[in-house]
Design a protein around this motif. Sequence first.
Motif: not given
Length: 208
Positions: A173-178
Amino acid sequence: MKLQVALDVATLEDALTLARQAADHVDILELGTPLIKAEGLDAIKAIKAAHPDKLVFADMKTADAGELEADLAFAAGADLVTVMGAADDDTVRGAVAAGRKHGKDVVADMITVVTDRVARIREVSKMGVSFVEIHAGLDEQAKPGYTIQALLDDGRQAGVPFSIAGGITGESIAAVQDAGATVAVAGGAIRSAKDPAAAAKNLKSLIR
């Protein structure tokens, strides 16, 4: 970035249970296509009545008669409705027209669009959808070598508002936000968890 839970269940009872468990930790409640097919538009009404403070997303996956199908979903209480990004341009424009009539949002679902996906994302964005959902379906996710990275790369490259749906977990999910997504769509990570409420809370906590 908003968190959306996909209520990918086949009965309204199960959908209401899952929505109740996740609601405190998500922004958008998505009625999956199987749920709408099984329970009809009354499912939209029921979820909206139970959670009037949440955005209700009707995953209609409309492929034809865009204005009519979107109008039906909006009239039932949906705040967002999907039209297939692979559909005819007039189908997309029709859904957008219904959205404008109701003051609601239309999302172009890019499921099945793999070849020249970035080009098609840009095309449907110009037709007036609020954002595109870059989406790998369950069958695509089950293929050997599947990775969410291709969705993220296309979102970055397209340069338009987008959401990501394709097996989002606490690890991704962090990569999605990034990547710049406006919405992260979680299905199995919440639905299949032993404690869906805790799973939703954890995902929400990972959004910065």
